[in-house]
Motif scaffolding. Structure first.
Motif, PDB file in Angstrom:
ATOM      1  N   ILE A  79       0.843  -1.186   0.000  1.00  0.00           N
ATOM      2  CA  ILE A  79       0.000   0.000   0.000  1.00  0.00           C
ATOM      3  C   ILE A  79       0.879   1.237   0.000  1.00  0.00           C
ATOM      4  CG2 ILE A  79      -1.974  -1.084   1.138  1.00  0.00           C
ATOM      5  CD1 ILE A  79      -1.062   0.260   3.761  1.00  0.00           C
ATOM      6  N   TYR A  80       0.269   2.347  -0.395  1.00  0.00           N
ATOM      7  CA  TYR A  80       0.951   3.627  -0.413  1.00  0.00           C
ATOM      8  C   TYR A  80       0.112   4.644   0.348  1.00  0.00           C
ATOM      9  CZ  TYR A  80       3.085   1.236  -4.372  1.00  0.00           C
ATOM     10  OH  TYR A  80       3.699   0.313  -5.167  1.00  0.00           O
ATOM     11  N   LEU A  81       0.766   5.689   0.812  1.00  0.00           N
ATOM     12  CA  LEU A  81       0.074   6.810   1.424  1.00  0.00           C
ATOM     13  C   LEU A  81       0.620   8.085   0.791  1.00  0.00           C
ATOM     14  CD1 LEU A  81      -2.024   7.631   3.593  1.00  0.00           C
ATOM     15  CD2 LEU A  81      -0.075   8.058   5.116  1.00  0.00           C
ATOM     16  N   GLN A  82      -0.190   8.714  -0.044  1.00  0.00           N
ATOM     17  CA  GLN A  82       0.166   9.990  -0.632  1.00  0.00           C
ATOM     18  C   GLN A  82      -0.309  11.094   0.298  1.00  0.00           C
ATOM     19  OE1 GLN A  82       1.936  10.691  -3.503  1.00  0.00           O
ATOM     20  NE2 GLN A  82       1.823  12.824  -2.814  1.00  0.00           N
ATOM     21  N   MET A  83       0.621  11.893   0.780  1.00  0.00           N
ATOM     22  CA  MET A  83       0.304  12.944   1.743  1.00  0.00           C
ATOM     23  C   MET A  83       0.547  14.300   1.101  1.00  0.00           C
ATOM     24  SD  MET A  83       1.981  11.278   5.181  1.00  0.00           S
ATOM     25  CE  MET A  83       3.654  11.398   4.572  1.00  0.00           C
ATOM     26  N   ASN A  84      -0.515  15.053   0.915  1.00  0.00           N
ATOM     27  CA  ASN A  84      -0.441  16.379   0.312  1.00  0.00           C
ATOM     28  C   ASN A  84      -0.843  17.440   1.336  1.00  0.00           C
ATOM     29  OD1 ASN A  84       0.205  15.188  -2.194  1.00  0.00           O
ATOM     30  ND2 ASN A  84      -1.951  15.043  -2.770  1.00  0.00           N
ATOM     31  N   SER A  85      -0.511  18.682   1.039  1.00  0.00           N
ATOM     32  CA  SER A  85      -0.857  19.808   1.922  1.00  0.00           C
ATOM     33  C   SER A  85      -0.457  19.513   3.357  1.00  0.00           C
ATOM     34  CB  SER A  85      -2.365  20.099   1.831  1.00  0.00           C
ATOM     35  OG  SER A  85      -2.758  20.386   0.514  1.00  0.00           O
ATOM     36  N   LEU A  86       0.766  19.054   3.527  1.00  0.00           N
ATOM     37  CA  LEU A  86       1.228  18.656   4.864  1.00  0.00           C
ATOM     38  C   LEU A  86       1.290  19.849   5.806  1.00  0.00           C
ATOM     39  CD1 LEU A  86       3.866  16.059   3.767  1.00  0.00           C
ATOM     40  CD2 LEU A  86       2.034  15.614   5.404  1.00  0.00           C
ATOM     41  N   LYS A  87       0.990  19.575   7.066  1.00  0.00           N
ATOM     42  CA  LYS A  87       0.985  20.587   8.116  1.00  0.00           C
ATOM     43  C   LYS A  87       1.982  20.182   9.193  1.00  0.00           C
ATOM     44  CE  LYS A  87      -4.021  21.159   7.474  1.00  0.00           C
ATOM     45  NZ  LYS A  87      -5.340  21.105   8.154  1.00  0.00           N
ATOM     46  N   PRO A  88       2.476  21.143   9.961  1.00  0.00           N
ATOM     47  CA  PRO A  88       3.387  20.784  11.066  1.00  0.00           C
ATOM     48  C   PRO A  88       2.783  19.745  12.016  1.00  0.00           C
ATOM     49  CG  PRO A  88       3.487  23.129  10.662  1.00  0.00           C
ATOM     50  CD  PRO A  88       2.378  22.597   9.792  1.00  0.00           C
ATOM     51  N   GLU A  89       1.478  19.782  12.207  1.00  0.00           N
ATOM     52  CA  GLU A  89       0.840  18.823  13.110  1.00  0.00           C
ATOM     53  C   GLU A  89       0.786  17.412  12.532  1.00  0.00           C
ATOM     54  OE1 GLU A  89      -0.388  21.783  12.124  1.00  0.00           O
ATOM     55  OE2 GLU A  89      -2.567  21.702  11.826  1.00  0.00           O
ATOM     56  N   ASP A  90       1.210  17.235  11.276  1.00  0.00           N
ATOM     57  CA  ASP A  90       1.331  15.885  10.704  1.00  0.00           C
ATOM     58  C   ASP A  90       2.655  15.235  11.083  1.00  0.00           C
ATOM     59  OD1 ASP A  90      -0.217  17.178   7.740  1.00  0.00           O
ATOM     60  OD2 ASP A  90      -1.157  15.889   9.260  1.00  0.00           O
ATOM     61  N   THR A  91       3.525  15.991  11.727  1.00  0.00           N
ATOM     62  CA  THR A  91       4.813  15.449  12.154  1.00  0.00           C
ATOM     63  C   THR A  91       4.606  14.302  13.135  1.00  0.00           C
ATOM     64  OG1 THR A  91       5.989  17.541  11.839  1.00  0.00           O
ATOM     65  CG2 THR A  91       6.947  15.970  13.397  1.00  0.00           C
ATOM     66  N   ALA A  92       5.165  13.141  12.811  1.00  0.00           N
ATOM     67  CA  ALA A  92       4.975  11.945  13.631  1.00  0.00           C
ATOM     68  C   ALA A  92       5.803  10.809  13.056  1.00  0.00           C
ATOM     69  CB  ALA A  92       3.492  11.533  13.649  1.00  0.00           C
ATOM     70  N   MET A  93       5.864   9.731  13.830  1.00  0.00           N
ATOM     71  CA  MET A  93       6.373   8.467  13.291  1.00  0.00           C
ATOM     72  C   MET A  93       5.175   7.754  12.656  1.00  0.00           C
ATOM     73  SD  MET A  93       9.140   6.640  12.969  1.00  0.00           S
ATOM     74  CE  MET A  93      10.268   6.928  14.331  1.00  0.00           C
ATOM     75  N   TYR A  94       5.326   7.360  11.426  1.00  0.00           N
ATOM     76  CA  TYR A  94       4.250   6.691  10.705  1.00  0.00           C
ATOM     77  C   TYR A  94       4.550   5.201  10.626  1.00  0.00           C
ATOM     78  CZ  TYR A  94       2.099  11.079   9.352  1.00  0.00           C
ATOM     79  OH  TYR A  94       1.445  12.306   9.370  1.00  0.00           O
ATOM     80  N   TYR A  95       3.546   4.402  10.969  1.00  0.00           N
ATOM     81  CA  TYR A  95       3.693   2.953  11.001  1.00  0.00           C
ATOM     82  C   TYR A  95       2.704   2.308  10.031  1.00  0.00           C
ATOM     83  CZ  TYR A  95       6.032   3.804  15.465  1.00  0.00           C
ATOM     84  OH  TYR A  95       6.881   4.247  16.453  1.00  0.00           O
ATOM     85  N   CYS A  96       3.175   1.298   9.348  1.00  0.00           N
ATOM     86  CA  CYS A  96       2.290   0.470   8.541  1.00  0.00           C
ATOM     87  C   CYS A  96       1.918  -0.768   9.341  1.00  0.00           C
ATOM     88  CB  CYS A  96       2.987   0.068   7.253  1.00  0.00           C
ATOM     89  SG  CYS A  96       1.967  -0.900   6.129  1.00  0.00           S
ATOM     90  N   ALA A  97       0.667  -1.178   9.224  1.00  0.00           N
ATOM     91  CA  ALA A  97       0.184  -2.342   9.960  1.00  0.00           C
ATOM     92  C   ALA A  97      -0.676  -3.203   9.041  1.00  0.00           C
ATOM     93  CB  ALA A  97      -0.623  -1.904  11.177  1.00  0.00           C
ATOM     94  N   ALA A  98      -0.724  -4.484   9.350  1.00  0.00           N
ATOM     95  CA  ALA A  98      -1.493  -5.416   8.522  1.00  0.00           C
ATOM     96  C   ALA A  98      -2.365  -6.322   9.372  1.00  0.00           C
ATOM     97  CB  ALA A  98      -0.538  -6.260   7.678  1.00  0.00           C
TER      98      ALA A  98
END
Length: 124
Positions: A79-98
């Motif tokens: 899977i993919y995650l396209q992230m547009n119009s990013l904001k400072p509050e999107d700052t995080a560790m991103y995890y993929c899960a199944a």
């Protein structure tokens, strides 16, 4: 045991875009979801988006609707995650899960397999 590997994090200025990728080593339960979660410092892990490979159904957390898009790679457990119009509050560790439930408010405890995470940093 299913291995999950993420890639694609990085640093970007507010308003910019990033694309995350995730691949699982094998298929999971046919009607389960693959998902992206994130955890910001001092906060709980929250669902960003989920996708059910069986039929392509998608689910989003309220904070990213209209900005982020989850998609799948045809014929692959990816899977993919396209992230547009990013904001400072999107700052995080991103995890993929199944292998978890397909809901916009899914509990991360109900997902079975996790990647190591990839850092996304958005500066103002």
């Amino acid at each position: 045991q299913v291995q999950v590997v993420e890639s694609g994090g990085g640093s970007v200025q507010a308003g910019g875009s990033l694309r995350l990728s995730c691949e699982a080593s094998s298929k999971t339960l046919i009607r389960s979801c693959m998902a992206w979660f994130r955890r910001a410092p001092g906060q709980e892990r929250e669902l960003v988006a989920a996708l059910r490979p069986f039929d392509g159904s998608t689910y989003y957390g309220d904070s990213v609707k209209g900005r982020f898009t989850i998609s799948q790679a045809p014929g692959r457990n990816a899977i993919y995650l396209q992230m547009n119009s990013l904001k400072p509050e999107d700052t995080a560790m991103y995890y993929c899960a199944a292998n978890g439930p397909c809901r916009g408010n899914a509990n991360p405890l109900h997902y079975d397999y996790w990647g190591q995470g990839t850092q996304v940093t958005v500066s103002s």
